[in-house]
Write an enzyme that holds these catalytic residues in place. Structure first.
Site, PDB file in Angstrom:
ATOM      1  N   TYR A  78      -2.432   5.242  -4.111  1.00  0.00           N
ATOM      2  CA  TYR A  78      -3.528   6.145  -3.779  1.00  0.00           C
ATOM      3  C   TYR A  78      -3.251   7.458  -4.500  1.00  0.00           C
ATOM      4  O   TYR A  78      -2.182   8.062  -4.326  1.00  0.00           O
ATOM      5  CB  TYR A  78      -3.596   6.398  -2.272  1.00  0.00           C
ATOM      6  CG  TYR A  78      -4.315   5.348  -1.476  1.00  0.00           C
ATOM      7  CD1 TYR A  78      -5.583   4.903  -1.846  1.00  0.00           C
ATOM      8  CD2 TYR A  78      -3.743   4.816  -0.319  1.00  0.00           C
ATOM      9  CE1 TYR A  78      -6.243   3.945  -1.112  1.00  0.00           C
ATOM     10  CE2 TYR A  78      -4.407   3.851   0.430  1.00  0.00           C
ATOM     11  CZ  TYR A  78      -5.653   3.419   0.025  1.00  0.00           C
ATOM     12  OH  TYR A  78      -6.305   2.464   0.753  1.00  0.00           O
ATOM     13  N   LYS A 123      -8.317  -0.849  -9.146  1.00  0.00           N
ATOM     14  CA  LYS A 123      -9.017  -1.439  -8.006  1.00  0.00           C
ATOM     15  C   LYS A 123     -10.157  -0.520  -7.574  1.00  0.00           C
ATOM     16  O   LYS A 123      -9.997   0.690  -7.489  1.00  0.00           O
ATOM     17  CB  LYS A 123      -8.045  -1.643  -6.836  1.00  0.00           C
ATOM     18  CG  LYS A 123      -8.671  -2.285  -5.601  1.00  0.00           C
ATOM     19  CD  LYS A 123      -7.603  -2.553  -4.553  1.00  0.00           C
ATOM     20  CE  LYS A 123      -8.204  -3.200  -3.305  1.00  0.00           C
ATOM     21  NZ  LYS A 123      -8.998  -2.249  -2.507  1.00  0.00           N
ATOM     22  N   HIS A 180     -13.893  -1.826  -1.518  1.00  0.00           N
ATOM     23  CA  HIS A 180     -12.974  -1.393  -0.461  1.00  0.00           C
ATOM     24  C   HIS A 180     -13.310  -2.057   0.872  1.00  0.00           C
ATOM     25  O   HIS A 180     -13.142  -1.474   1.944  1.00  0.00           O
ATOM     26  CB  HIS A 180     -13.008   0.133  -0.319  1.00  0.00           C
ATOM     27  CG  HIS A 180     -11.662   0.746  -0.045  1.00  0.00           C
ATOM     28  ND1 HIS A 180     -10.948   1.390  -1.009  1.00  0.00           N
ATOM     29  CD2 HIS A 180     -10.905   0.809   1.079  1.00  0.00           C
ATOM     30  CE1 HIS A 180      -9.803   1.839  -0.494  1.00  0.00           C
ATOM     31  NE2 HIS A 180      -9.756   1.493   0.776  1.00  0.00           N
ATOM     32  N   THR A 199      -5.866   2.564  -6.958  1.00  0.00           N
ATOM     33  CA  THR A 199      -7.150   2.542  -6.255  1.00  0.00           C
ATOM     34  C   THR A 199      -8.012   3.702  -6.745  1.00  0.00           C
ATOM     35  O   THR A 199      -7.612   4.862  -6.655  1.00  0.00           O
ATOM     36  CB  THR A 199      -6.936   2.636  -4.735  1.00  0.00           C
ATOM     37  OG1 THR A 199      -6.321   1.422  -4.290  1.00  0.00           O
ATOM     38  CG2 THR A 199      -8.265   2.800  -4.006  1.00  0.00           C
ATOM     39  N   SER A 203       0.815  -1.208   0.000  1.00  0.00           N
ATOM     40  CA  SER A 203       0.000   0.000   0.000  1.00  0.00           C
ATOM     41  C   SER A 203       0.852   1.262   0.000  1.00  0.00           C
ATOM     42  O   SER A 203       1.949   1.288   0.583  1.00  0.00           O
ATOM     43  CB  SER A 203      -0.898   0.012   1.243  1.00  0.00           C
ATOM     44  OG  SER A 203      -1.520   1.271   1.425  1.00  0.00           O
TER      45      SER A 203
END
Length: 379
Positions: A130, A252, A276, A156, A107
């Site tokens: 992100y 995603k 999520h 994402t 992440s």
């Protein structure tokens, strides 16, 4: 420790070992948590067809996910702050994934940095982005991931604003820990966790601090994080990332047929059908319920992986029957890591392999590539 036989055993052990505020952070949904609950419950609406009289002495479960071979049709989902759940958590999950032979996704909001994980492993891992307002920082992350040998970029899409999680607000999370008496007492009752966290060198957000403009400590990170959630994310950004990244590009958070078609038209390599984990849009469909619609729309154009609610080998079987190439493991991985560290993650994979093997065998399937919609039916 109680004998671990399934994911629920890990969850119970996890809650005993990790402070409540961090358990709540990982194991909660937004608002009423209806989507969070539906993600698990809706798997139960798919009943597995039982077959007999078939030679099941050799069952194959290996596959290829976005160009990477996988011993099981699973990959580890990107989960922020794994290094809070267990000291050096990202490194420990990456090592377990490498040893077992399944992909791991790091992440953006990890405690261990891209470089930390790359230095501790040999197998390539995926990096999850992100998208924040500072597009220069986004591009720098992509370049760092490329330099570290990451084999896929997972963008994402479903975080242009934050869904509210009531438990986090009450606990003072996700980043600013409020030192209430309850929090302090809870921390005091988790001495093993506290001792390991005190000893680890990984205590901050390694991908951000020292890399994002003006962010050089936890105080400046708080300000940066509050300001960087970007509601202006559009498909044009994906085109930019496509130009910057020459490996598999995966989106995603796709939960709509129209969005899936746009993604396929942009030439992405994969879609992760995910809400999520119920942490964003409350009242949305479960991932497993919506998965067949996206498979029907674009399954012949992009590889599709399903995320959210997977807790067993039976769930993996159901998702593949509904058209997914594999599933992501998020909360199940957090439970195992928090409960037992790297050994817990390895044990989780062993349990899921056994569950999937048994499920396939009793369904008369000897190759995971041949599991399809005829192997399940609606309750």
């Amino acid at each position: 420790m109680t004998t671990i036989t399934c994911v629920e055993d890990f969850r119970q052990a996890y809650k005993r070992r990790v402070p409540k505020m961090f358990c709540d952070y990982a194991d909660a949904g937004s608002y009423s948590e209806s989507t969070y609950r539906a993600n698990e419950a809706d798997f139960g609406n798919l009943l597995i067809r039982q077959r007999v009289g078939i030679d099941i002495s050799d069952v194959r479960m290996d596959t290829t996910l976005f160009g990477q071979k996988a011993k099981l049709p699973v990959c580890f989902a990107p989960v922020g702050m794994l290094g809070i759940q267990h000291a050096a958590g990202e490194i420990k999950v990456a090592r377990a994934a490498e040893a077992y032979g399944v992909p791991f996704t790091l992440s953006t909001m990890s405690i261990c940095s891209i470089e930390d994980v790359a230095g501790a492993t040999k197998a390539p891992f995926w990096f999850q982005l992100y998208v924040v307002k500072d597009r220069a920082f986004n591009l720098d992350l992509i370049r760092r991931a490329k330099a570290a040998g990451c084999s896929a970029l997972v963008v994402t899409m479903d975080l242009p604003m934050l869904g509210q999680r009531h438990k986090d607000i009450k606990n003072g999370l996700p980043i600013k820990i409020r030192p209430t008496l309850g929090n302090l007492v809870d921390l005091a009752t988790k001495p093993t966790w506290g001792l390991q966290m005190a000893r680890t060198p990984y205590k901050s957000f390694g991908n951000v601090i020292g890399h994002a403009k003006g962010v050089d400590n936890m105080h400046s990170l708080l300000t940066w994080a509050a300001e960087q959630v970007d509601p202006s994310l559009t498909w044009a950004d994906i085109e930019t990332f496509r130009k910057e990244w020459d490996g598999p590009l995966i989106l995603k958070g796709i939960m709509d047929v129209e969005d899936a078609q746009i993604a396929a038209d942009l030439g992405v390599d994969g879609i992760i059908v995910s809400n999520h984990g119920g942490r964003q849009q409350d009242g949305a469909s479960s991932s497993i319920a919506y998965l067949p619609k996206i498979v029907d729309a674009v399954g012949d154009r992009v590889q599709i992986v399903m995320d959210s609610g997977v807790r067993s080998g039976q769930d993996i079987f159901r998702a593949i029957a509904m058209g997914a190439s594999g599933t992501m493991l998020g909360r199940a991985m957090v439970y195992a890591l928090g409960a037992m560290g790297e050994n817990g993650v390895s044990t989780l994979l062993e349990i899921l392999e056994k569950e999937l093997r048994t499920t396939m065998g009793l369904a008369g399937k000897t190759d995971v590539a041949k599991v399809d919609a005829t192997d399940v039916f609606q309750a």
